[in-house]
Design a protein around this motif. Sequence first.
Motif, mmCIF file in Angstrom:
data_model
loop_
_atom_site.group_PDB
_atom_site.id
_atom_site.type_symbol
_atom_site.label_atom_id
_atom_site.label_comp_id
_atom_site.label_asym_id
_atom_site.label_seq_id
_atom_site.Cartn_x
_atom_site.Cartn_y
_atom_site.Cartn_z
ATOM 1 N N LEU A 38 36.222 62.413 9.049
ATOM 2 C CA LEU A 38 37.402 62.480 9.919
ATOM 3 C C LEU A 38 38.350 61.320 9.672
ATOM 4 O O LEU A 38 39.574 61.475 9.765
ATOM 5 N N ASN A 39 37.804 60.180 9.355
ATOM 6 C CA ASN A 39 38.613 58.972 9.193
ATOM 7 C C ASN A 39 39.288 58.883 7.822
ATOM 8 O O ASN A 39 40.099 57.984 7.592
ATOM 9 N N ARG A 40 38.970 59.805 6.934
ATOM 10 C CA ARG A 40 39.619 59.808 5.622
ATOM 11 C C ARG A 40 41.073 60.280 5.749
ATOM 12 O O ARG A 40 41.357 61.307 6.381
ATOM 13 N N LYS A 41 41.986 59.553 5.136
ATOM 14 C CA LYS A 41 43.402 59.913 5.178
ATOM 15 C C LYS A 41 43.723 61.116 4.293
ATOM 16 O O LYS A 41 44.811 61.688 4.404
ATOM 17 N N ASP A 42 42.778 61.494 3.433
ATOM 18 C CA ASP A 42 42.996 62.630 2.534
ATOM 19 C C ASP A 42 43.153 63.941 3.296
ATOM 20 O O ASP A 42 43.832 64.855 2.826
ATOM 21 N N PHE A 43 42.517 64.032 4.470
ATOM 22 C CA PHE A 43 42.411 65.320 5.148
ATOM 23 C C PHE A 43 43.202 65.369 6.449
ATOM 24 O O PHE A 43 43.125 64.450 7.274
ATOM 25 N N ASP A 44 43.930 66.484 6.622
ATOM 26 C CA ASP A 44 44.595 66.756 7.893
ATOM 27 C C ASP A 44 43.642 67.422 8.881
ATOM 28 O O ASP A 44 43.820 67.322 10.096
ATOM 29 N N PHE A 45 42.649 68.140 8.326
ATOM 30 C CA PHE A 45 41.651 68.816 9.155
ATOM 31 C C PHE A 45 40.282 68.664 8.507
ATOM 32 O O PHE A 45 40.168 68.595 7.277
ATOM 33 N N VAL A 46 39.261 68.647 9.344
ATOM 34 C CA VAL A 46 37.876 68.593 8.873
ATOM 35 C C VAL A 46 37.095 69.659 9.641
ATOM 36 O O VAL A 46 37.112 69.682 10.876
ATOM 37 N N VAL A 47 36.417 70.541 8.900
ATOM 38 C CA VAL A 47 35.599 71.584 9.526
ATOM 39 C C VAL A 47 34.144 71.131 9.482
ATOM 40 O O VAL A 47 33.519 71.132 8.419
ATOM 41 N N PRO A 48 33.583 70.721 10.613
ATOM 42 C CA PRO A 48 32.192 70.247 10.611
ATOM 43 C C PRO A 48 31.221 71.409 10.453
ATOM 44 O O PRO A 48 31.577 72.574 10.647
ATOM 45 N N ASP A 49 30.004 71.099 10.092
ATOM 46 C CA ASP A 49 28.960 72.107 10.121
ATOM 47 C C ASP A 49 28.840 72.641 11.541
ATOM 48 O O ASP A 49 28.965 71.885 12.522
ATOM 49 N N PHE A 50 28.591 73.929 11.665
ATOM 50 C CA PHE A 50 28.573 74.564 12.992
ATOM 51 C C PHE A 50 27.531 73.973 13.926
ATOM 52 O O PHE A 50 27.647 74.080 15.148
ATOM 53 N N ARG A 51 26.537 73.291 13.372
ATOM 54 C CA ARG A 51 25.487 72.725 14.219
ATOM 55 C C ARG A 51 25.926 71.474 14.968
ATOM 56 O O ARG A 51 25.188 70.957 15.808
ATOM 57 N N LEU A 52 27.132 70.987 14.684
ATOM 58 C CA LEU A 52 27.694 69.871 15.449
ATOM 59 C C LEU A 52 28.593 70.354 16.589
ATOM 60 O O LEU A 52 29.120 69.542 17.348
ATOM 61 N N ASN A 53 28.760 71.672 16.724
ATOM 62 C CA ASN A 53 29.708 72.215 17.705
ATOM 63 C C ASN A 53 29.451 71.774 19.133
ATOM 64 O O ASN A 53 30.393 71.599 19.910
ATOM 65 N N LYS A 54 28.199 71.611 19.495
ATOM 66 C CA LYS A 54 27.869 71.323 20.897
ATOM 67 C C LYS A 54 27.407 69.877 21.116
ATOM 68 O O LYS A 54 26.816 69.577 22.153
ATOM 69 N N ASN A 55 27.718 69.000 20.179
ATOM 70 C CA ASN A 55 27.395 67.574 20.339
ATOM 71 C C ASN A 55 28.449 66.914 21.223
ATOM 72 O O ASN A 55 29.189 66.019 20.809
ATOM 73 N N PHE A 56 28.519 67.361 22.473
ATOM 74 C CA PHE A 56 29.629 66.975 23.342
ATOM 75 C C PHE A 56 29.671 65.479 23.645
ATOM 76 O O PHE A 56 30.755 64.900 23.758
ATOM 77 N N ALA A 57 28.516 64.852 23.797
ATOM 78 C CA ALA A 57 28.498 63.426 24.117
ATOM 79 C C ALA A 57 29.200 62.615 23.035
ATOM 80 O O ALA A 57 29.946 61.668 23.325
ATOM 81 N N GLN A 58 28.989 62.978 21.769
ATOM 82 C CA GLN A 58 29.633 62.275 20.658
ATOM 83 C C GLN A 58 31.067 62.757 20.442
ATOM 84 O O GLN A 58 31.963 61.959 20.166
ATOM 85 N N LEU A 59 31.279 64.052 20.572
ATOM 86 C CA LEU A 59 32.625 64.601 20.376
ATOM 87 C C LEU A 59 33.618 64.041 21.388
ATOM 88 O O LEU A 59 34.776 63.779 21.070
ATOM 89 N N GLU A 60 33.161 63.857 22.607
ATOM 90 C CA GLU A 60 34.054 63.373 23.651
ATOM 91 C C GLU A 60 34.548 61.957 23.380
ATOM 92 O O GLU A 60 35.622 61.560 23.845
ATOM 93 N N LYS A 61 33.796 61.176 22.616
ATOM 94 C CA LYS A 61 34.159 59.785 22.342
ATOM 95 C C LYS A 61 35.178 59.649 21.210
ATOM 96 O O LYS A 61 35.674 58.536 20.966
ATOM 97 N N LEU A 62 35.486 60.733 20.516
ATOM 98 C CA LEU A 62 36.479 60.664 19.450
ATOM 99 C C LEU A 62 37.843 60.308 20.019
ATOM 100 O O LEU A 62 38.156 60.609 21.176
ATOM 101 N N THR A 63 38.668 59.675 19.210
ATOM 102 C CA THR A 63 40.033 59.364 19.637
ATOM 103 C C THR A 63 40.866 60.642 19.644
ATOM 104 O O THR A 63 40.476 61.666 19.065
ATOM 105 N N ALA A 64 42.028 60.582 20.274
ATOM 106 C CA ALA A 64 42.912 61.747 20.313
ATOM 107 C C ALA A 64 43.309 62.175 18.903
ATOM 108 O O ALA A 64 43.363 63.371 18.597
ATOM 109 N N GLY A 65 43.559 61.209 18.033
ATOM 110 C CA GLY A 65 43.921 61.522 16.665
ATOM 111 C C GLY A 65 42.788 62.192 15.906
ATOM 112 O O GLY A 65 43.014 63.106 15.111
#
Length: 300
Positions: free
Chosen positions: A152-179
């Motif tokens: 996510l932090n790489r400037k090369d990408f405008d979007f990153v599609v994670p593996d589907f098994r990270l979809n419900k990692n809400f505790a970690q996902l919620e801590k991401l910045t708005a960007g």
Amino acid sequence: MNNPSVCYHLPGLFEFYELYKAFLPLFFEHREYFYDWCKIGSIYGAPADCIWGGGRAGFGENNSGQILELLHKYGISGRLTFSNSLLKNEHLLDKKCNQLCVLFEKSRNVQNGIIVHSEILLDYLKKNYPNFYFVSSTTKVITDFDKFLAELNRKDFDFVVPDFRLNKNFAQLEKLTAGQKRKVEFLCNECCWTGCKERKICYENVSRKNLGENCPDFVCKSPGGNKGYVFSKAKENPSFIGIEDIKNKYVPMGFSNFKIEGRGLGSAMILEFLLYYMTKPEAQLQVRENIYLDSMLDLF
């Protein structure tokens, strides 16, 4: 949710031209049929004989010029799925793939993108076709959250599609910045077993086939894998992201990009995805009637 808050990234840019030719006029001219909180962020795909292609092999026969005209008419971004993971330097000069890049880079009213896996290809594309935006492919199978965060932090990408098994990692996902949240593109409707250990091998098999290698088909050994894609089964997947999840969980958390898979399926199944994710229940019959359903249709 009154203004479009959700961008869907839809499958079948080359595979389902006729379906989108019928669906897009409905979506833009009859917005009363569809949820007002969603829009089409992009349509993705690749021609059947494209060696840079990945994800699915052997699908996609439609004319590039017609496809671009349809995208231009409705101001939709087209994404070339160039997610082959096994490319070497000698593959970079492939004539057809480069011609596609030249054609899609000249978009008139919207920026087109490329979904990419190979670092060799990414470097080549950045140098030779700088007007594209780039999407980090889910075929990388990044299941470790720290590695996903680094992507996510790489400037090369405008979007990153994670593996589907990270979809419900809400505790970690919620801590991401708005960007960071704006760059996450969740794969919603994956049918693959969450315990699968061979997902990367499966994708590599597709990459080999796109390169023209004579290799056996990958045989899925996951529970129910021999039955192919079943939407009802996908809905039971712990990683499945449904309409209520999007509205009540992901959007309030600050996420807005959602990818629908299905390039290797039939157009009837894609329509079911469009009905489920984008169409108001009370208008689904009207959409079916406009696309294919009439009083003289026989199923058998």
